[in-house]
Write an enzyme that holds these catalytic residues in place. Structure first.
Site, PDB file in Angstrom:
ATOM      1  N   ASN A 111       0.872  -1.186   0.000  1.00  0.00           N
ATOM      2  CA  ASN A 111       0.000   0.000   0.000  1.00  0.00           C
ATOM      3  C   ASN A 111       0.902   1.226   0.000  1.00  0.00           C
ATOM      4  O   ASN A 111       1.517   1.552   1.009  1.00  0.00           O
ATOM      5  CB  ASN A 111      -0.878  -0.033   1.269  1.00  0.00           C
ATOM      6  CG  ASN A 111      -1.624   1.275   1.487  1.00  0.00           C
ATOM      7  OD1 ASN A 111      -1.757   2.089   0.569  1.00  0.00           O
ATOM      8  ND2 ASN A 111      -2.115   1.484   2.704  1.00  0.00           N
ATOM      9  N   TRP A 112       0.968   1.892  -1.145  1.00  0.00           N
ATOM     10  CA  TRP A 112       1.914   3.008  -1.280  1.00  0.00           C
ATOM     11  C   TRP A 112       1.368   4.316  -0.700  1.00  0.00           C
ATOM     12  O   TRP A 112       2.064   5.325  -0.697  1.00  0.00           O
ATOM     13  CB  TRP A 112       2.281   3.224  -2.753  1.00  0.00           C
ATOM     14  CG  TRP A 112       3.102   2.111  -3.333  1.00  0.00           C
ATOM     15  CD1 TRP A 112       3.604   1.020  -2.662  1.00  0.00           C
ATOM     16  CD2 TRP A 112       3.526   1.979  -4.683  1.00  0.00           C
ATOM     17  NE1 TRP A 112       4.319   0.227  -3.527  1.00  0.00           N
ATOM     18  CE2 TRP A 112       4.281   0.790  -4.775  1.00  0.00           C
ATOM     19  CE3 TRP A 112       3.344   2.743  -5.834  1.00  0.00           C
ATOM     20  CZ2 TRP A 112       4.853   0.353  -5.975  1.00  0.00           C
ATOM     21  CZ3 TRP A 112       3.902   2.313  -7.027  1.00  0.00           C
ATOM     22  CH2 TRP A 112       4.648   1.133  -7.096  1.00  0.00           C
ATOM     23  N   LYS A 113       0.124   4.295  -0.271  1.00  0.00           N
ATOM     24  CA  LYS A 113      -0.497   5.510   0.306  1.00  0.00           C
ATOM     25  C   LYS A 113      -0.293   6.687  -0.666  1.00  0.00           C
ATOM     26  O   LYS A 113      -0.342   6.494  -1.870  1.00  0.00           O
ATOM     27  CB  LYS A 113       0.089   5.800   1.688  1.00  0.00           C
ATOM     28  CG  LYS A 113       0.133   4.538   2.567  1.00  0.00           C
ATOM     29  CD  LYS A 113       0.379   4.818   3.995  1.00  0.00           C
ATOM     30  CE  LYS A 113       0.514   3.506   4.743  1.00  0.00           C
ATOM     31  NZ  LYS A 113       0.357   3.606   6.157  1.00  0.00           N
ATOM     32  N   HIS A 141      -9.283   1.020   5.096  1.00  0.00           N
ATOM     33  CA  HIS A 141      -7.986   1.181   5.766  1.00  0.00           C
ATOM     34  C   HIS A 141      -8.162   2.113   6.958  1.00  0.00           C
ATOM     35  O   HIS A 141      -8.959   3.043   6.914  1.00  0.00           O
ATOM     36  CB  HIS A 141      -6.963   1.752   4.773  1.00  0.00           C
ATOM     37  CG  HIS A 141      -5.575   1.745   5.308  1.00  0.00           C
ATOM     38  ND1 HIS A 141      -5.112   2.719   6.165  1.00  0.00           N
ATOM     39  CD2 HIS A 141      -4.545   0.871   5.137  1.00  0.00           C
ATOM     40  CE1 HIS A 141      -3.855   2.436   6.491  1.00  0.00           C
ATOM     41  NE2 HIS A 141      -3.498   1.322   5.876  1.00  0.00           N
ATOM     42  N   GLU A 144      -6.527   4.523   7.988  1.00  0.00           N
ATOM     43  CA  GLU A 144      -6.349   5.961   7.695  1.00  0.00           C
ATOM     44  C   GLU A 144      -7.602   6.543   7.056  1.00  0.00           C
ATOM     45  O   GLU A 144      -7.936   7.701   7.275  1.00  0.00           O
ATOM     46  CB  GLU A 144      -5.102   6.153   6.805  1.00  0.00           C
ATOM     47  CG  GLU A 144      -3.829   5.936   7.603  1.00  0.00           C
ATOM     48  CD  GLU A 144      -2.637   5.439   6.801  1.00  0.00           C
ATOM     49  OE1 GLU A 144      -2.644   5.510   5.559  1.00  0.00           O
ATOM     50  OE2 GLU A 144      -1.676   4.963   7.446  1.00  0.00           O
ATOM     51  N   GLU A 149      -5.201  -5.280  10.701  1.00  0.00           N
ATOM     52  CA  GLU A 149      -4.157  -4.290  10.922  1.00  0.00           C
ATOM     53  C   GLU A 149      -4.421  -3.560  12.234  1.00  0.00           C
ATOM     54  O   GLU A 149      -5.233  -2.617  12.276  1.00  0.00           O
ATOM     55  CB  GLU A 149      -4.158  -3.259   9.791  1.00  0.00           C
ATOM     56  CG  GLU A 149      -3.907  -3.841   8.428  1.00  0.00           C
ATOM     57  CD  GLU A 149      -3.310  -2.810   7.475  1.00  0.00           C
ATOM     58  OE1 GLU A 149      -2.220  -3.061   6.988  1.00  0.00           O
ATOM     59  OE2 GLU A 149      -3.927  -1.750   7.270  1.00  0.00           O
ATOM     60  N   GLY A 170       2.662   1.962  10.724  1.00  0.00           N
ATOM     61  CA  GLY A 170       3.603   3.073  10.558  1.00  0.00           C
ATOM     62  C   GLY A 170       4.347   3.439  11.832  1.00  0.00           C
ATOM     63  O   GLY A 170       4.981   4.487  11.899  1.00  0.00           O
ATOM     64  N   SER A 185       3.664  -2.520  10.278  1.00  0.00           N
ATOM     65  CA  SER A 185       5.129  -2.533  10.417  1.00  0.00           C
ATOM     66  C   SER A 185       5.763  -3.868  10.022  1.00  0.00           C
ATOM     67  O   SER A 185       6.703  -4.339  10.676  1.00  0.00           O
ATOM     68  CB  SER A 185       5.532  -2.119  11.842  1.00  0.00           C
ATOM     69  OG  SER A 185       5.092  -0.789  12.093  1.00  0.00           O
ATOM     70  N   GLY A 191       2.833  -1.222   4.309  1.00  0.00           N
ATOM     71  CA  GLY A 191       2.869   0.203   3.986  1.00  0.00           C
ATOM     72  C   GLY A 191       4.298   0.644   3.712  1.00  0.00           C
ATOM     73  O   GLY A 191       4.843   0.442   2.632  1.00  0.00           O
ATOM     74  N   GLY A 192       4.942   1.227   4.731  1.00  0.00           N
ATOM     75  CA  GLY A 192       6.278   1.823   4.592  1.00  0.00           C
ATOM     76  C   GLY A 192       7.288   0.945   3.859  1.00  0.00           C
ATOM     77  O   GLY A 192       7.979   1.426   2.945  1.00  0.00           O
TER      78      GLY A 192
HETATM   79  C1  PEP Z   1      -0.581  -0.005   6.076  1.00  0.00           C
HETATM   80  O1  PEP Z   1      -0.592   1.163   5.727  1.00  0.00           O
HETATM   81  O2  PEP Z   1      -1.504  -0.751   5.743  1.00  0.00           O
HETATM   82  C2  PEP Z   1       0.533  -0.471   6.892  1.00  0.00           C
HETATM   83  C3  PEP Z   1       0.452  -1.668   7.414  1.00  0.00           C
HETATM   84  O3  PEP Z   1       1.583   0.389   7.048  1.00  0.00           O
HETATM   85  P1  PEP Z   1       3.033   0.029   7.680  1.00  0.00           P
HETATM   86  O4  PEP Z   1       3.488  -1.253   7.037  1.00  0.00           O
HETATM   87  O5  PEP Z   1       3.886   1.186   7.331  1.00  0.00           O
HETATM   88  O6  PEP Z   1       2.833  -0.141   9.149  1.00  0.00           O
END
Ligand code: PEP
Length: 256
Positions: free
Chosen positions: A12-14, A98, A100, A170, A176, A216, A237-238
């Protein structure tokens, strides 16, 4: 233990990467993971990069997903995108609900349910996200929170529809933050979700639905998470923004 569900690793590149940055990324990714058959790989770029990324990955075996969708087919909904438009762009997956979106854009379980139904109508696969806040975990209500999100998000679906979708657990406090849920905690909640799907839609559906962990995920913690009996992949994500770390996660999930 052998799982008969194919693991799915989705990035997920956000709100990161221009179209040209996205193209550079997928070209490098493609050579880094070529020959991989054991893990399904998905990238979810921002809307600006969907079409170029779909074109660059045509015939390559890496799928493309969107990060959000509206439930209506079309209309006066400024700033939104419809399931039909995503299908037309060549998407196969859509992330829905999600944290966010829930936290910053007022996404509710009812909206998540509408979106899940709308994308299924277009033969797209929803990746429906659920997870508790830190305060909810501390209050000992994680299972209640997740149960409410799952029951509302899947309301009115058929067992066959649920079997084909992806659910991403999640924990919001792990997204994050660099704090991953322990393997045992992630397995405990994901096992609970599978049990709930079994109660609501039957054992066969529960045995088929893929449930990811997200929060993470990095190359170093992937293998032990994936070794858990109910964890079928990761929403990343990251660490999905960097070819080396995303490739490391894919390889760890494939057991290499
Ligand atoms: C996400 O945005 O779905 C996520 C899990 O982010 P991260 O891996 O950065 O925690």
């Amino acid at each position: 233990m052998v799982k008969n569900r194919k693991p799915i690793i989705a990035g997920n590149w956000k709100m990161y990467k221009t179209a040209s940055e996205a193209l550079t990324f997928v070209r490098e990714l493609q050579s880094a993971v070529s020959g991989n058959e054991d893990v399904e790989v998905v990238v979810c770029p921002p809307f600006n990069a969907l079409v170029p990324v779909v074109e660059a990955l045509r015939g390559i075996g890496i799928a493309v997903g969107a990060q959000n969708v509206h439930w209506e087919e079309q209309g006066a909904f400024t700033g939104e995108i419809s399931p039909g438009m995503l299908k037309d762009a060549g998407c196969r997956y859509v992330i829905i609900g999600h944290s966010e979106r829930r936290q910053f854009f007022g996404e509710t379980d009812a909206n998540v349910n509408r979106k899940v139904k709308a994308v299924l109508q277009h033969d797209l696969t929803p990746v429906m996200c659920v997870g508790e806040l830190l305060s909810e975990r501390e209050d000992g209500i994680t299972e209640k929170v997740v149960r409410d999100q799952i029951e509302a998000g899947l309301e009115g679906l058929t067992p066959g529809q649920v079997a084909g979708m992806v659910i991403a657990y999640e924990p919001v406090w792990a997204i994050g933050t660099g704090k991953t849920a322990s393997d045992a905690d992630a397995q405990q909640v994901i096992g609970f979700i599978r049990g709930l799907v079994s109660k609501l839609f039957g054992e066969e559906t529960a045995a088929q639905v893929r449930i990811q962990y997200g929060g993470s995920v990095k190359p170093q913690n992937t293998a032990s998470l994936m070794a858990q009996p109910d964890i079928d992949g990761a929403l990343v994500g990251g660490a999905s923004l960097d070819v080396e770390s995303f490739t490391g996660i894919i390889k760890a999930a494939a057991g290499n």
